[in-house]
Design a protein around this motif. Structure first.
Motif, PDB file in Angstrom:
ATOM      1  N   SER A  83       0.608  -1.103  -0.304  1.00  0.00           N
ATOM      2  CA  SER A  83      -0.257   0.045   0.241  1.00  0.00           C
ATOM      3  C   SER A  83       0.346   1.347   0.203  1.00  0.00           C
ATOM      4  CB  SER A  83      -0.979   0.273   1.483  1.00  0.00           C
ATOM      5  OG  SER A  83      -0.163   0.155   2.433  1.00  0.00           O
ATOM      6  N   LEU A  84       1.769   1.111   0.320  1.00  0.00           N
ATOM      7  CA  LEU A  84       2.522   2.548   0.061  1.00  0.00           C
ATOM      8  C   LEU A  84       4.294   2.020  -1.073  1.00  0.00           C
ATOM      9  CD1 LEU A  84       4.130   1.777   3.868  1.00  0.00           C
ATOM     10  CD2 LEU A  84       2.131   4.023   3.452  1.00  0.00           C
ATOM     11  N   VAL A  85       3.838   1.908  -1.331  1.00  0.00           N
ATOM     12  CA  VAL A  85       5.357   1.455  -2.579  1.00  0.00           C
ATOM     13  C   VAL A  85       4.832   0.863  -3.954  1.00  0.00           C
ATOM     14  CG1 VAL A  85       7.700   0.458  -2.791  1.00  0.00           C
ATOM     15  CG2 VAL A  85       7.046   1.719  -1.145  1.00  0.00           C
ATOM     16  N   GLY A  86       4.759   0.822  -4.935  1.00  0.00           N
ATOM     17  CA  GLY A  86       4.412   0.626  -6.382  1.00  0.00           C
ATOM     18  C   GLY A  86       4.834  -0.738  -6.408  1.00  0.00           C
ATOM     19  N   PHE A  87       4.800  -1.022  -7.688  1.00  0.00           N
ATOM     20  CA  PHE A  87       5.484  -2.870  -7.834  1.00  0.00           C
ATOM     21  C   PHE A  87       5.208  -3.063  -9.356  1.00  0.00           C
ATOM     22  CE2 PHE A  87       5.683  -7.314  -8.234  1.00  0.00           C
ATOM     23  CZ  PHE A  87       6.864  -7.529  -7.629  1.00  0.00           C
ATOM     24  N   SER A  88       6.386  -2.975 -10.005  1.00  0.00           N
ATOM     25  CA  SER A  88       6.258  -3.954 -11.366  1.00  0.00           C
ATOM     26  C   SER A  88       7.337  -4.378 -12.082  1.00  0.00           C
ATOM     27  CB  SER A  88       5.987  -2.789 -12.155  1.00  0.00           C
ATOM     28  OG  SER A  88       6.057  -3.106 -13.544  1.00  0.00           O
ATOM     29  N   ALA A  89       6.477  -5.998 -12.142  1.00  0.00           N
ATOM     30  CA  ALA A  89       7.588  -7.116 -12.350  1.00  0.00           C
ATOM     31  C   ALA A  89       7.674  -7.313 -14.211  1.00  0.00           C
ATOM     32  CB  ALA A  89       6.965  -8.530 -12.144  1.00  0.00           C
ATOM     33  N   VAL A  90       8.165  -7.425 -14.820  1.00  0.00           N
ATOM     34  CA  VAL A  90       8.862  -6.993 -16.276  1.00  0.00           C
ATOM     35  C   VAL A  90       8.713  -8.764 -16.653  1.00  0.00           C
ATOM     36  CG1 VAL A  90      10.632  -4.996 -16.160  1.00  0.00           C
ATOM     37  CG2 VAL A  90      11.108  -7.497 -16.308  1.00  0.00           C
ATOM     38  N   SER A  91       8.770  -8.713 -17.901  1.00  0.00           N
ATOM     39  CA  SER A  91       8.783  -9.965 -18.324  1.00  0.00           C
ATOM     40  C   SER A  91       9.974 -11.056 -18.349  1.00  0.00           C
ATOM     41  CB  SER A  91       8.161 -10.113 -20.052  1.00  0.00           C
ATOM     42  OG  SER A  91       8.163 -11.474 -20.508  1.00  0.00           O
ATOM     43  N   ILE A  92       9.921 -12.416 -18.230  1.00  0.00           N
ATOM     44  CA  ILE A  92      10.702 -13.337 -18.944  1.00  0.00           C
ATOM     45  C   ILE A  92      11.948 -13.448 -19.731  1.00  0.00           C
ATOM     46  CG2 ILE A  92       9.765 -15.162 -19.679  1.00  0.00           C
ATOM     47  CD1 ILE A  92      10.708 -17.370 -18.009  1.00  0.00           C
ATOM     48  N   HIS A  93      10.662 -12.749 -20.973  1.00  0.00           N
ATOM     49  CA  HIS A  93      11.799 -12.336 -21.499  1.00  0.00           C
ATOM     50  C   HIS A  93      12.437 -10.879 -22.359  1.00  0.00           C
ATOM     51  CE1 HIS A  93       8.468 -15.093 -22.670  1.00  0.00           C
ATOM     52  NE2 HIS A  93       9.201 -16.164 -22.796  1.00  0.00           N
ATOM     53  N   ARG A  94      13.470 -10.962 -22.376  1.00  0.00           N
ATOM     54  CA  ARG A  94      14.492  -9.520 -23.045  1.00  0.00           C
ATOM     55  C   ARG A  94      13.553  -8.862 -24.651  1.00  0.00           C
ATOM     56  NH1 ARG A  94      19.111  -8.605 -20.393  1.00  0.00           N
ATOM     57  NH2 ARG A  94      19.546 -10.426 -18.961  1.00  0.00           N
ATOM     58  N   ASP A  95      13.798  -7.457 -24.504  1.00  0.00           N
ATOM     59  CA  ASP A  95      13.417  -7.280 -25.867  1.00  0.00           C
ATOM     60  C   ASP A  95      14.327  -6.945 -26.408  1.00  0.00           C
ATOM     61  OD1 ASP A  95      12.344  -5.118 -27.459  1.00  0.00           O
ATOM     62  OD2 ASP A  95      11.646  -4.073 -25.863  1.00  0.00           O
ATOM     63  N   GLY A  96      15.542  -7.732 -26.650  1.00  0.00           N
ATOM     64  CA  GLY A  96      16.751  -6.725 -27.741  1.00  0.00           C
ATOM     65  C   GLY A  96      17.736  -6.340 -27.057  1.00  0.00           C
ATOM     66  N   ASP A  97      18.209  -5.549 -27.178  1.00  0.00           N
ATOM     67  CA  ASP A  97      18.915  -5.130 -26.681  1.00  0.00           C
ATOM     68  C   ASP A  97      18.378  -3.135 -25.526  1.00  0.00           C
ATOM     69  OD1 ASP A  97      20.991  -5.506 -28.442  1.00  0.00           O
ATOM     70  OD2 ASP A  97      20.837  -4.394 -29.870  1.00  0.00           O
ATOM     71  N   ASN A  98      16.908  -3.764 -25.862  1.00  0.00           N
ATOM     72  CA  ASN A  98      16.296  -2.416 -24.657  1.00  0.00           C
ATOM     73  C   ASN A  98      16.425  -3.252 -23.189  1.00  0.00           C
ATOM     74  OD1 ASN A  98      15.998  -1.004 -26.852  1.00  0.00           O
ATOM     75  ND2 ASN A  98      14.280  -1.811 -27.414  1.00  0.00           N
TER      76      ASN A  98
END
Length: 312
Positions: free
Chosen positions: A57-72
Motif C-alpha cells: 500500500s506504500l510502494v508500487g510494484f512492477s514485474a517485467v516479462s521473462i523475455h528480453r526485448d533485444g538490446d532494450n
C-alpha cells in the motif's frame, strides 16, 4: 569478482530513500515503484522484503516479462505473471525507463531498481541497498508490529549483529550468490574448477553453521537469510543443470540447508504474507536461466519436485 569469469557492472544509481522528510528521497507513500524480474535472484531478495514488510500500500510494484526485448533489456509482454506495460509511463521495456531517468545513460538495463515518480528518476539499482531501504525507511507508515525496532530479535539487521551479518553477506555474495554464475559462465576448465571449489566450500560452511541454529543468526530471520534464500531456492532447479553446479545438490547432500530452505518456504509464510513461497516462481527460474541467461533452446525438465515437503 574478477575478470576471469565476468564483471557485473557496478550500480549506476546509488541514492537512498530515508525516513528523513528533508532528505533527497524521503519515504513518502505512493511515490516510488519497485521493479523486479521474478527469475532474478537479486531482484527476488528485494521482493521478499517488500512482502515481509507488507509495503504493497506504500510502494508500487512492477514485474517485467521473462523475455528480453533485444538490446532494450527486459520488456513487458504480459507473460509469466509480468505486467503488460510499465505502470508509470506505459513503456514497453526497461531501456525507456533508464533513459527517462538519464537521457545520456549507456549501461545495462538491470533489475531490481526503485523509480521515483516525483523526480522521474531511478533512486537505486543496487539490490543490497534496496533491501535495506525497504527494511526500514517506511516504518513510520507501518503498523507498530511491522517496524524493525519492534520485531523479535531486532529485525533484519539488529545492531549487535550488523558487523557479523555483513561479513557473512560478503562471502556468501561472492562465492554462493555470484558463485553459481561464475561456474556457469566459466570459459576454461581452470576457472570452472576454481569457481566450483569456492562454491561448495561456502555451501559446506553454511551447512555446518546451520547444524546448530534455526536461521543463519539464531532463532530469527535476518538480512542474511533473505539474501541467501533466492540462490538456494534456485540451486537444484536451475543451477545444477543450467549453471553446471552438479557436484552436490541441496536436497540430497546438505540436510541442514535443506531444512532451512523448506522452513522458510513452507512455514515462515504463515506469518509473512507469502514473502518466501509467494515470491518463488520455479517455472520462471527454469525458463529464464535456460533461454535468457544461457541462450539455450530447451528448458530442462527437472527435478520433478521443485521443493520437497517438510515431511521428507
Amino acid at each position: 569478482m574478477t575478470s576471469k569469469w565476468f564483471n557485473p557492472p557496478p550500480p549506476a544509481f546509488t541514492s537512498f530513500i530515508t525516513s528523513d522528510p528533508a532528505s533527497e528521497f524521503p519515504a513518502e507513500p505512493n511515490r516510488y515503484v519497485l521493479y523486479v524480474h521474478y527469475g532474478c535472484p537479486f531482484a527476488h531478495r528485494t521482493n521478499i522484503v517488500y512482502h515481509l514488510k507488507r509495503l504493497q500500500s506504500l510502494v508500487g510494484f512492477s514485474a517485467v516479462s521473462i523475455h528480453r526485448d533485444g538490446d532494450n533489456g527486459w520488456g513487458y509482454d504480459g507473460s509469466s505473471g509480468s505486467d503488460s506495460a510499465d505502470p508509470i509511463y506505459g513503456f514497453k521495456n526497461l531501456r525507456q525507463l533508464y533513459e527517462k531517468a538519464d537521457p545520456e545513460y549507456k549501461g545495462g538495463y538491470s533489475v531490481p531498481f526503485i523509480f521515483d515518480r516525483k523526480k522521474e528518476t531511478i533512486v537505486s539499482n543496487d539490490s543490497s541497498d534496496i533491501v535495506r531501504m525497504l527494511s526500514t525507511a517506511f516504518d513510520s507508515n507501518l503498523d507498530p508490529d511491522l517496524r524493525e525496532e519492534n520485531k523479535a530479535g531486532g529485525g533484519l539487521l539488529p545492531a549487535p549483529l550488523k558487523a557479523e551479518i555483513e561479513e557473512l553477506n560478503d562471502w556468501v555474495n561472492e562465492d554462493v550468490s555470484w558463485g553459481a554464475y561464475k561456474c556457469g559462465f566459466s570459459q576454461t576448465q581452470e576457472h570452472y574448477d576454481e569457481a566450483m571449489t569456492a562454491l561448495y566450500k561456502a555451501l559446506d560452511k553454511l551447512e555446518e553453521r546451520l547444524a546448530e541454529t534455526k536461521f543463519l543468526f539464531g532463532d530469527h530471520i535476518t538480512e542474511a537469510d533473505v539474501r541467501l534464500f533466492p540462490t538456494i531456492a534456485r540451486f537444484d532447479m536451475a543451477y545444477v543443470t543450467v549453471m553446471n553446479c552438479d557436484w552436490k545438490q541441496i536436497r540430497y547432500d546438505y540436510p541442514n540447508l535443506h531444512r532451512w530452505l523448506r522452513h522458510l518456504y513452507w512455514e515462515v509464510d504463515n506469518d509473512a504474507k507469502d514473502a518466501f513461497k509467494g515470491t518463488t516462481h520455479f517455472d520462471i527460474f527454469m525458463e529464464g536461466y535456460a533461454k535468457s541467461a544461457m541462450r539455450l533452446k530447451l528448458v530442462p525438465w527437472g527435478p520433478k519436485k521443485p521443493i520437497l515437503p517438510l515431511s521428507d
